[in-house]
Design an enzyme around this catalytic site. Sequence first.
Site, short mmCIF file in Angstrom:
data_model
loop_
_atom_site.label_atom_id
_atom_site.label_comp_id
_atom_site.label_asym_id
_atom_site.label_seq_id
_atom_site.Cartn_x
_atom_site.Cartn_y
_atom_site.Cartn_z
CG ASP A 117 -6.77 -5.11 6.85
OD1 ASP A 117 -6.57 -5.15 5.61
OD2 ASP A 117 -6.58 -4.09 7.53
CG HIS A 142 -4.82 -11.06 12.21
ND1 HIS A 142 -5.63 -9.97 11.96
CD2 HIS A 142 -4.65 -11.66 11.01
CE1 HIS A 142 -5.93 -9.93 10.68
NE2 HIS A 142 -5.34 -10.95 10.09
NE ARG A 200 -5.91 0.34 9.65
CZ ARG A 200 -4.87 0.84 8.99
NH1 ARG A 200 -3.97 0.01 8.48
NH2 ARG A 200 -4.71 2.13 8.82
CE1 TYR A 260 -1.92 -3.58 8.93
CE2 TYR A 260 -3.55 -5.26 9.48
CZ TYR A 260 -3.18 -4.12 8.78
OH TYR A 260 -4.09 -3.51 7.94
CG ASP A 273 -1.88 -3.22 5.45
OD1 ASP A 273 -0.67 -3.48 5.37
OD2 ASP A 273 -2.32 -2.08 5.66
CD GLU A 329 -1.76 -2.18 1.94
OE1 GLU A 329 -2.67 -2.86 2.35
OE2 GLU A 329 -0.55 -2.49 2.09
CD GLU A 363 -10.96 -1.34 4.02
OE1 GLU A 363 -10.58 -0.66 3.04
OE2 GLU A 363 -12.15 -1.47 4.34
#
Length: 850
Positions: A89, A364, A319, A317, A87, A11, A91
């Site tokens: 997740d 995670h 999130r 990470y 990432d 990203e 998104e």
Amino acid sequence: MANPKTLVVVESPAKAKTIEKYLGGDYAVRASYGHIRDLGKGYGGLGVDVEHAFTPDYVVPEDSKRHVGELKKVLKAGSGDLILATDYDREGEAIAYHVATLLGVDPTTAKRVTFTEITRDAILEAFGQPRAIDLKLYDAQEARRILDRLVGYRISPLLWKKVRPGLSAGRVQSVAVRLIVEREREIRAFVPVEYWSVDVRLTPDEPADPEQPFIARLTQVPEGKLATSPDKKGVLLAAEADAATHVDRLRSATYRVANVEKKERKRSPAPPFTTSTLQQEAARKLGFSARKTMTLAQRLYEGIDIPGEGTVGLITYMRTDSVNIADTAVREIAELVKTEYGERYTLAQPRRYKTRNRNAQEAHEAVRPTSVMRTPQRLAATLDRDQLRLYTLIWQRTTATQMAEARFDQVGIDIVAASAAQPGDANAGDVEYGLRATGQTMTFDGFIRVYKEGRDEGPDEDAEKTLPVLTAEQLLRMLEVLPEQHFTQPPPRYSEASLVKTLEELGIGRPSTYASIIDTIQRREYVTLEEKRFKPTDTGEVVTDKLIEHFPDVVDVTFTAYMEKELDDIAEGDLRKITMLEEFYGPFERALEKAEHSFERFSEELDEECPLCPTEGREPGKLEVKLGRYGKFVGCTNYPDCRYIRNMDGSVRPEPEMLDEICPECGKQLQRRVGRYGPFTGCSGYPECRYIKKDPPVSTGVTCPQCGEGELIEKRSRFGSLFYSCSRYPDCDCAVGNPPEKDRPCPECGSLLLRRPKSLKCWGCGAELDLEFNVTKNGDVEAETAAREAKSAARAARAAAKRKTTAKKKTTSKKKTRAKKKKKATTARKKATVAKTTATSSADAAIPEA
């Protein structure tokens, strides 16, 4: 010739730079700069075809076209292989899908790698195990995006027309505003209830020994057990008279110890950080907003240049909703604890935590340092002040999870007070009262040596309170009886920490979205932040009431939480995206159709006639409460013929005062009128002319502490908040948010003191003082100077980046303008040529044959 490279897409450019260093020369790592596709304005401006399976109309935003071109160019020049490392997740899964689609790679066969930390080992391990894009996660993200678009784009136009332009409704933000509004109304409706407590100051009855005073609270009266507050069971001392009889008896009573209880209490550390708890704790302990916390955490995750190591990600990470810590990290923490704090602080077995969230992804990890061996002290010279503060918080919380429990000795003493019967008492014998004293001492600090969790409200459970050593039947001597009046308190307004906690507990939204939710409701002026607590504006209350009236499901807490559960079900493959969207949209569309006809502008009619209408020769109109740009006000129903206006507090707004000055922009007369932030001078031709005359700044009379030449003057930001800056700006960029204290320098360094709501802080050394000017925290001139310089450099960098962006936009705009002019000129020439050709043909046709 160089080997063709495999394209890796992430990203952000910072992340790309770090990862490329680990992968070596066979890979070209490039950034997508976030989402590379977004919903467009097709299908009637909605961007979603609700008639055909909710097909989204995806477009590449103007800002992303250059990035797409760059990615295509690198892919074509390389080996043609693509790895998507966005990432870990939903998104990230969506970005990976869109990047693959735009680059002409089948998303179902594209290679995807994920990792929770940006370190060499983690990156190499992830690239050794590529997988496919998780289409279930992609569907869940797309469903959320479509839901948010449907709600926002269908309801917001109603708010623009009926409430005020520029407003917006959101599936989650509107529920957050509703929580704040309802809490504010609870506070307004709250009626304090009086009650009394009675404490007795006692000491062992040993004449030879010095006094060892302690406090015991009255818990039992002859009528029964006392209620600790009006909402609890028991006898309530509701007024001073109720307490007075018992106070008189206790003053003449004899006291003895009835029972002594001793026990050990153990306290375990809080779990490691998730996204939500990190935002909460950073708000409590550091005063950071959710957005600031996530911005700093993103930077720590993507990588910082460490001397001797190069660029390395410092935390995992950020999130995440998992509290899991990898085995390798647990072993490293145990080693650090043993080395730094000793064997007493270590655990026999690693401590494991279980998440409360059923949808947490245990693959995670919690937010933790990538290596606890990188201590805050070691990074102090590398990180800026705020980065270091957040990293220290994460490091301390993570380390504490693998440290021994804290232990406390608790003592509870039950005391009996015997009082002789007073004249008029129903009972002729002695009257007995019960009292209790509690104490606590820490016997082993354990994890508290490193970290202690913050609290929103309530007493500190770990506070120490020492009692004298007492035994059963020991006599005590009364020193003083202390009756105290109390009133019940309303529930507190939400802080950022408590709002995030409530949203998570109710299952509204996801922790990764809380920062943007809180930012949006403030930007839309639905709420304001006063003393770090949220208070709804008039606009926020009106919009909430209208949404509850016309779209009850959209702002219903239970329904919103249910929608989040359905999105989780899509991510797990237990529900089809189309099924969920169809179930939502049917009732929503019917509510929209109904609201189109029944949604009315806000007004509340008062039982009062307009006082201005009769003086101007009109039939008096009724006064009503209306909503304007700056909140509620009282106006006349005869508007616009009648311009009567008054504030909600009853004060009448003064009529604009015409001045003997001419507007330099349009030539009309200037006038003095009252606006949102007080009186100002503007053009009488408003709104056609928006000229505002700048009043001379108000000086505080305080010399600028930075340059020593200018004075601090009052200014307002573009959002209306008051601040104080140097009169020599831009030569001196000194600016402070709190009012300066005149003629009262810092007792530690002699610099300027700034007055905060409950304390004072020194500009020069950072020392903190109470309002009596007693130092409560010592300062550090060097650290404070370094922090100011870092902030100044950051401001300069932001300003430079903004100028660069503005210049680029201007250049792009000029290019577009030139292209349009060129296209227009070409079209005109073509038309002229066609017209000329047509005219020539017509003329030729008109010549008769010879």
